[in-house]
Write an enzyme that holds these catalytic residues in place. Structure first.
Site, mmCIF file in Angstrom:
data_model
loop_
_atom_site.group_PDB
_atom_site.id
_atom_site.type_symbol
_atom_site.label_atom_id
_atom_site.label_comp_id
_atom_site.label_asym_id
_atom_site.label_seq_id
_atom_site.Cartn_x
_atom_site.Cartn_y
_atom_site.Cartn_z
ATOM 1 C CE LYS A 1 -3.771 5.097 -1.572
ATOM 2 N NZ LYS A 1 -4.785 5.688 -2.491
ATOM 3 C CE1 TYR B 1 -3.718 2.529 0.971
ATOM 4 C CE2 TYR B 1 -2.066 3.382 2.481
ATOM 5 C CZ TYR B 1 -3.269 3.513 1.825
ATOM 6 O OH TYR B 1 -4.025 4.652 2.013
#
Length: 272
Positions: free
Chosen positions: A164, A160
Site C-alpha cells: 500500500k 501489505y
C-alpha cells in the site's frame, strides 16, 4: 461535480467489502457499473440491481493482464466506454517481513502492486478517450492509511504495508502521466473499515475488537468520502481522522531528514 449520471464505473474487487461499497455509491450517484472480481459477483450484482442499478460483472484476476484486457473489452461491449476506474482489488497476509512466507508475500505484491499497474495500463486509453470527448474521466486507486506511513497494529501485516505504500507512488506517477490528458487521479487511503472480513475477525478476537472498533468506519462512509474527494480533485483521500497523527509524524520525520541534506546547486530540481 457530485453525481455520475450515465457515467460508466469499473470497480475491481467489487464483489465484497470496500469494492462493493464503492460500486453501491457509484450506483447511487447515477453510474452504470461493471464489477470485476476474482470470484463470482452474482450476489452483488443482484443486490445492486434491486437498488435500481445498471450493473454487470465479470470474473478476472487483476494479476493476470490477459484477464484485465478481457474485462476491459467486456466493459466497453456492455456500456460503450469507461469514465471511472476504481482500482480496488487487493489482499493481505499476516506476519512480519522476516516471518511471512515468501509465496504469500509474492501473492500480495502480485495483486496489490502489479495488478494495480495492470488495471491502469489497460484502462488508460479508455479514460483518455472519455476525457478527450469532454466526458468524466477518473482513476481512483485504493490504498490505505498504510500508504501514508507505518501504523501500529494489533497484528503485523507488513507486506501489505509495503504494497500500500507502493500504491502511493503508483498514484503520484499516474497523476503525472495521466492528468495532462484530463484524467483525475486520486488515492483512497482509509483506515480500519468494517467489512465482513474485518467484522468476522473482531467478533472472534476481543483484543482486536478493542483495538479496532473505536476507530473503524463503515464501508458506506468510506465510499461516500472516496467519491466526494475524487470528484473534487483531492489527490489523497484520507477518510479517517485517526490516521492524521501517525501520517503527520511520518511526513515530519521525512522532511527533517531531507532538510538535513547539504544545499547544492542543481539545474533542475529532481533531475538525474
Amino acid at each position: 461535480m457530485t453525481d455520475l449520471k450515465d457515467a460508466v464505473a469499473v470497480v475491481t474487487g467489487g464483489a465484497t467489502g470496500v469494492g462493493l461499497a464503492l460500486a453501491r455509491e457509484a450506483v447511487r450517484r447515477g453510474a452504470r457499473v461493471m464489477l470485476i472480481d476474482v470470484h463470482d459477483a452474482g450476489d452483488a450484482v443482484a443486490a445492486l440491481r434491486a437498488e435500481g442499478g445498471s450493473v454487470e460483472s465479470t470474473i478476472a484476476d487483476v494479476a493476470n493482464i490477459d484477464d484485465v484486457y478481457r474485462a476491459e473489452a467486456e466493459t466497453i461491449a456492455h456500456f460503450g466506454g469507461v469514465n471511472v476506474v476504481c482500482n480496488n482489488a487487493g489482499t493481505a497476509a499476516f506476519g512480519r517481513l522476516q516471518d511471512v512466507a515468501p509465496e504469500e508475500a509474492s501473492r500480495v505484491l502480485r495483486i496489490n502492486v502489479e495488478g494495480a499497474f495492470h488495471v491502469i495500463h489497460v484502462f488508460a486509453q479508455a479514460l483518455q478517450e472519455s476525457a478527450a470527448a469532454g466526458r468524466p474521466a477518473y482513476l481512483l486507486n485504493t490504498g490505505s492509511e498504510h500508504s501514508l506511513g507505518v501504523p501500529p497494529h494489533v497484528a503485523p501485516i507488513s507486506i501489505y504495508t509495503v504494497s500500500k505504500y507502493a500504491a502511493l507512488g503508483l498514484t503520484m506517477t499516474a497523476y503525472r502521466d495521466l492528468a495532462p490528458s484530463g484524467i483525475g487521479v486520486s488515492l483512497l487511503a482509509p483506515g480500519w473499515t468494517l467489512t465482513d472480513n474485518v467484522r468476522g475477525w473482531v467478533d472472534g478476537d476481543p483484543e482486536a475488537a478493542a483495538a479496532i472498533l473505536p476507530y473503524a468506519q463503515q464501508p458506506a462512509e468510506v465510499a461516500e468520502r472516496a467519491f466526494d474527494g475524487l470528484l473534487a480533485g483531492t489527490r489523497v483521500i484520507a477518510t479517517n481522522p485517526h490516521t492524521r497523527a501517525f501520517a503527520l509524524e511520518h511526513a515530519r520525520n521525512l522532511m527533517i531528514d531531507v532538510q538535513e541534506l547539504p544545499v547544492v546547486d542543481a539545474p533542475v530540481a529532481g533531475a538525474f
